[in-house]
Design an enzyme around this catalytic site. Structure first.
Site, short mmCIF file in Angstrom:
data_model
loop_
_atom_site.label_atom_id
_atom_site.label_comp_id
_atom_site.label_asym_id
_atom_site.label_seq_id
_atom_site.Cartn_x
_atom_site.Cartn_y
_atom_site.Cartn_z
N ASP A 151 39.33 17.63 10.82
CA ASP A 151 38.33 17.03 11.71
C ASP A 151 37.17 16.46 10.89
O ASP A 151 36.40 17.20 10.30
CB ASP A 151 37.82 18.11 12.67
CG ASP A 151 37.15 17.55 13.91
OD1 ASP A 151 36.84 16.35 13.91
OD2 ASP A 151 36.92 18.31 14.86
N ASP A 152 37.09 15.13 10.82
CA ASP A 152 36.01 14.44 10.10
C ASP A 152 36.15 14.54 8.59
O ASP A 152 35.14 14.58 7.87
CB ASP A 152 34.62 15.00 10.48
CG ASP A 152 34.19 14.69 11.89
OD1 ASP A 152 34.97 14.06 12.63
OD2 ASP A 152 33.07 15.09 12.28
N CYS B 108 36.30 11.54 17.24
CA CYS B 108 37.36 12.54 17.38
C CYS B 108 38.32 12.28 18.54
O CYS B 108 39.52 12.15 18.35
CB CYS B 108 36.74 13.93 17.55
SG CYS B 108 35.69 14.44 16.17
N ASP C 211 41.31 12.94 11.71
CA ASP C 211 41.11 12.03 12.84
C ASP C 211 40.19 10.86 12.49
O ASP C 211 40.28 9.79 13.08
CB ASP C 211 40.59 12.78 14.07
CG ASP C 211 39.38 13.65 13.79
OD1 ASP C 211 38.83 13.60 12.67
OD2 ASP C 211 38.97 14.40 14.71
N ASN C 212 39.27 11.05 11.55
CA ASN C 212 38.37 9.98 11.10
C ASN C 212 37.71 10.42 9.81
O ASN C 212 37.88 11.56 9.36
CB ASN C 212 37.32 9.64 12.16
CG ASN C 212 36.60 10.85 12.73
OD1 ASN C 212 36.88 11.27 13.85
ND2 ASN C 212 35.70 11.45 11.96
#
Length: 496
Positions: free
Chosen positions: A29-30, A65, A288-289
């Protein structure tokens, strides 16, 4: 290209025979690439990257997200699954998602194909455990956004709350238990979504302080206010020293929080090796990013159309993937589902916007798109700004309600993460001799940004004003087509 597909299918058939391969996805996540976010991941780099392939030009289609995760699950752009931000009103786990797209995801497709399915970790930000999403037979989904302690999971038919348990470690244990107890006669899909390195950047106790002396990466754009950027950035101010010190702490804690994920990966690979399933399992590691810390005087977040925020890690190992290869072909997260379908010899849904990566994977050591005069692909990146009158924060009085800013916090010295006019569509364009980013903003200025990434990889010089009229027109047309496209055929855009 047609020959590649034939070779790919023949190799795939030879590899797995009559036994379908397993699919295991680890989604952080991130996690960034540009700011060295893979540095702590020794096991990931060795056990997945060195044992398989590293895709060096992997991107998210939405640097946020929930839209990104919806795209991974469906193989669609945000304008087709209608998840635009992390709120229910923005489509995150909203009525459209539950009524339509969630019924046709990676989980439902593979479950219908006879796979045993397993999910553990963050699902979609606005999910709060009312039910198990379709297709997941073994489900341990986090309520809400990423957190490390004091969380609740939807564990199949009921919700369970935890206080003094570290979430990444619990996800590891749930995964290992699933791998031990699953029906060995059926192939499996396992999707593991740990919270790291998302805010609040909490490392496991055993990892606290490991990177105490690590500072946020001082890129050329670090704490630089750029008046040639779009409104949100151009109206920023330099970050004060107190906040810079905090950002260094956050940077170190992000790396520390990832160490438990790296251990999780090692444990899962070891388990698959013990059960003799490793060679018949595709393992995908991605995020996700991306993330920025300090670039263009923006303290810490994502949501910007720059490489820090849109470029992601993507490593993969599995049947017939040669060890240690580097794949330079550009990809989007929406390509993951079509690729899995090809691995399993399942039909591609024409409503999916992505395309299979398998031809590039099996030919990784013999194909370089930068030398192919006929290669071209435009990748769509889009974000819808969240700012409105209700997101005003009185503790940041330099902004007014009518500015419609969002994510303004004292912790970030009242630098705002988002605004209504931080709404943009970009095409990340790759072709022979071309490596560009072109963006159009939905604001009062019709602002545009353009970067030649070969000459300006840190995006320091907005070259939009110097574009030829025909070049600008071609990019604008490509964006109009991309933001309305639906299905692989119409979403495969060649700008030049």
């Amino acid at each position: 290209m047609k020959l590649w597909f034939i070779v790919a299918c023949l190799l795939l058939d030879t590899a797995v025979g009559n036994k379908q391969p397993n699919i295991l996805i680890i989604l952080t996540d991130d996690q960034d690439v540009v700011l060295d976010g893979m540095q702590p991941m020794r096991n990931v780099r060795n056990l997945i990257g060195s044992a398989g392939a590293t895709i060096e030009n992997a991107y998210t289609s939405s640097p946020m997200c929930c839209p990104s995760r919806a795209s991974i699950l469906t193989g669609k752009y945000a304008h087709n699954h209608l998840t635009f931000n992390n709120s229910l009103s923005g489509g995150c786990y909203g009525s459209h998602w539950r009524a339509k797209d969630e019924k046709h995801t990676l989980a439902t497709i593979l479950a219908n194909a006879g796979y045993t399915t397993f999910y553990a970790g963050k699902y979609l930000n606005a999910y709060h455990g009312g039910e198990v999403p379709p297709g997941w037979q073994n489900f341990y989904g986090l309520h809400g956004n990423s957190i490390y302690y004091n969380f609740t999971l939807r564990e199949n038919n009921h919700n369970v709350s935890y206080s003094n348990v570290y979430l990444t470690d619990l996800l590891r244990d749930k995964t290992l238990d699933f791998l031990d107890k699953r029906d060995k006669a059926s192939p499996f899909l396992a999707f593991i979504a740990p919270p790291a390195p998302h805010q609040p950047f909490t490392p496991a106790e055993r990892h606290k302080g490991v990177y105490n002396n690590t500072r946020a990466k001082r890129t050329l754009s670090f704490n630089k206010v750029d008046k040639e950027k779009h409104w949100l950035l151009a109206n920023s101010q330099e970050i004060p020293q107190e906040t810079l010190n905090l950002m260094d702490t956050f940077f170190a804690k992000r790396w520390e929080s990832l160490l438990a994920v790296d251990e999780l990966v090692a444990s899962v690979v070891h388990k698959l090796q013990q059960s003799q399933d490793l060679e018949n399992t595709y393992i995908i590691y991605t995020s996700d990013n991306g993330y920025h810390i300090g670039q263009f005087a923006q303290p810490f977040d994502k949501r910007q159309p720059y490489e820090t925020d849109i470029q992601i890690p993507f490593l993969i190992r599995g049947p017939n993937i040669k060890p240690g290869v580097k794949i330079t072909t550009p990809i989007l997260l929406i390509d993951l589902l079509p690729t899995i379908l090809e691995w399993l010899n399942l039909p591609l849904d024409p409503q999916m916007d992505g395309q299979s990566l398998q031809p590039f994977i099996v030919n990784a050591d013999s194909y370089d798109p930068s030398t192919d005069m006929y290669y071209s692909r435009g990748l769509l990146v889009q974000h819808k700004g969240e700012g409105n009158l209700k997101t005003y924060r009185s503790e940041c009085p330099m902004w007014q309600p009518e500015d419609r800013m969002a994510g303004c916090t004292v912790e970030a010295a009242c630098h705002c993460q988002d605004s209504w006019n931080n709404t943009y569509s970009c095409v990340r364009n790759f072709a022979y001799g071309i490596n560009h980013l072109y963006c159009e903003f939905e604001d009062d200025e019709d602002f545009t940004e353009f970067y030649d990434m070969s000459d300006d990889p840190q995006q320091l010089d907005n070259g939009a004003k110097d574009m030829l009229a025909i070049e600008r027109a071609l990019y604008s047309i490509a964006l109009k087509n991309l933001t309305k496209c639906a299905g692989t055929a119409s979403c495969t855009i060649h700008v030049f």
